[in-house]
Write a protein that holds these residues in place. Structure first.
Motif, short mmCIF file in Angstrom:
data_model
loop_
_atom_site.label_atom_id
_atom_site.label_comp_id
_atom_site.label_asym_id
_atom_site.label_seq_id
_atom_site.Cartn_x
_atom_site.Cartn_y
_atom_site.Cartn_z
N PHE A 8 0.84 -1.20 0.00
CA PHE A 8 0.00 0.00 0.00
C PHE A 8 0.88 1.25 0.00
O PHE A 8 2.03 1.23 0.44
CB PHE A 8 -0.96 0.01 1.20
N LEU A 9 0.30 2.32 -0.53
CA LEU A 9 0.97 3.62 -0.56
C LEU A 9 -0.01 4.69 -0.09
O LEU A 9 -1.16 4.72 -0.53
CB LEU A 9 1.40 3.97 -1.99
N GLY A 10 0.47 5.57 0.77
CA GLY A 10 -0.26 6.78 1.09
C GLY A 10 0.20 7.83 0.10
O GLY A 10 1.36 8.24 0.13
N ILE A 11 -0.67 8.24 -0.80
CA ILE A 11 -0.26 9.10 -1.92
C ILE A 11 -0.56 10.57 -1.70
O ILE A 11 -0.16 11.40 -2.50
CB ILE A 11 -0.87 8.62 -3.25
N GLY A 12 -1.25 10.92 -0.64
CA GLY A 12 -1.49 12.34 -0.43
C GLY A 12 -2.68 12.60 0.48
O GLY A 12 -3.30 11.67 0.97
N VAL A 13 -2.94 13.86 0.63
CA VAL A 13 -2.37 15.06 0.04
C VAL A 13 -1.47 15.75 1.06
O VAL A 13 -1.58 15.50 2.26
CB VAL A 13 -3.46 16.07 -0.41
N GLN A 14 -0.60 16.65 0.55
CA GLN A 14 0.23 17.44 1.45
C GLN A 14 -0.66 18.28 2.35
O GLN A 14 -1.63 18.88 1.89
CB GLN A 14 1.17 18.34 0.66
N LYS A 15 -0.32 18.33 3.63
CA LYS A 15 -1.06 19.07 4.64
C LYS A 15 -2.47 18.50 4.81
O LYS A 15 -3.41 19.21 5.12
CB LYS A 15 -1.13 20.57 4.33
N GLY A 16 -2.59 17.17 4.60
CA GLY A 16 -3.89 16.52 4.70
C GLY A 16 -3.97 15.43 5.76
O GLY A 16 -4.94 14.69 5.79
N GLY A 17 -2.96 15.30 6.60
CA GLY A 17 -3.01 14.31 7.67
C GLY A 17 -2.15 13.09 7.44
O GLY A 17 -2.27 12.09 8.15
N THR A 18 -1.25 13.15 6.47
CA THR A 18 -0.43 11.97 6.18
C THR A 18 0.57 11.66 7.28
O THR A 18 0.90 10.50 7.50
CB THR A 18 0.30 12.10 4.82
N THR A 19 1.03 12.66 8.01
CA THR A 19 1.93 12.40 9.14
C THR A 19 1.17 11.68 10.25
O THR A 19 1.67 10.72 10.85
CB THR A 19 2.56 13.70 9.66
N THR A 20 -0.06 12.08 10.50
CA THR A 20 -0.90 11.39 11.48
C THR A 20 -1.14 9.96 11.03
O THR A 20 -1.03 9.03 11.83
CB THR A 20 -2.25 12.14 11.63
#
Length: 188
Positions: A8-20
């Protein structure tokens, strides 16, 4: 070649909670994510080759599902084709934040890091000019276009354009699409 490839890949979005999302997924014992978030293999480091990418997952235990999160992938014009060529069955996770809030957060982020010298109105007014020629530059395996990454406030919030690129190559069932706000309100 040594090393697994991601499931699996988390593809986005920037400033959308991907660090969480990264922090939550890292806690699951059946999942392996590289310690470094944002490998950028399918965007900035494609020229390093598949062996380099596989090496990023070499520490995964045999039963663990592998994944990585790079929010630039959803916006990078070459990422969908590159991912499809290597990982045609990968599950794709896409968090979408309110587009206006996302753009403002990216602008604040760029200002905070010293990447944006302009005020908001001026930055938005010159965005199209800054992004001119970016797609041609990014077609190279190690192509990098500074403004495409750092000054793309409005363009990155045009989700319909980005989704169209992905849905041309991947069936809708492979795309796990959620509102960022839902992740923040109900992380479980």
């Amino acid at each position: 070649m040594h090393g697994q490839l991601p499931d699996f890949l988390g593809i986005g979005v920037q400033k959308g909670g991907t660090t969480t999302l990264q922090r939550l997924l890292e806690q699951h014992p059946d999942l392996f994510l590289p310690k470094q978030k944002e490998l950028h293999y399918f965007s900035l480091h494609y020229g390093r080759g598949e062996a380099w990418y596989r090496q990023q997952f070499a520490d995964a235990a045999g039963q663990q599902r592998c994944g990585e999160i790079t929010p630039y992938y959803v916006f990078h014009p070459q990422a969908p084709q590159r991912i499809h060529a290597l990982l045609p069955q990968a599950k794709l996770i896409l968090l979408l934040r309110d587009p206006v809030e996302r753009a403002l957060s990216q602008f604040a982020h760029s200002r905070r890091l010293g990447l944006e010298p302009l005020e908001l109105e001026e930055a938005l007014a010159v965005e199209a000019e800054r992004l001119e020629g970016a797609e041609e530059v990014l077609a190279a395996d190690d192509g990098c276009h500074r403004s495409h990454q750092e000054h793309s406030y409005l363009a990155r919030s045009r989700y319909e354009i980005q989704l169209e690129r992905w849905l041309r190559l991947f069936p809708r069932e492979q795309l796990f699409l959620r509102r960022s706000e839902d992740l923040f309100e109900q992380p479980e």
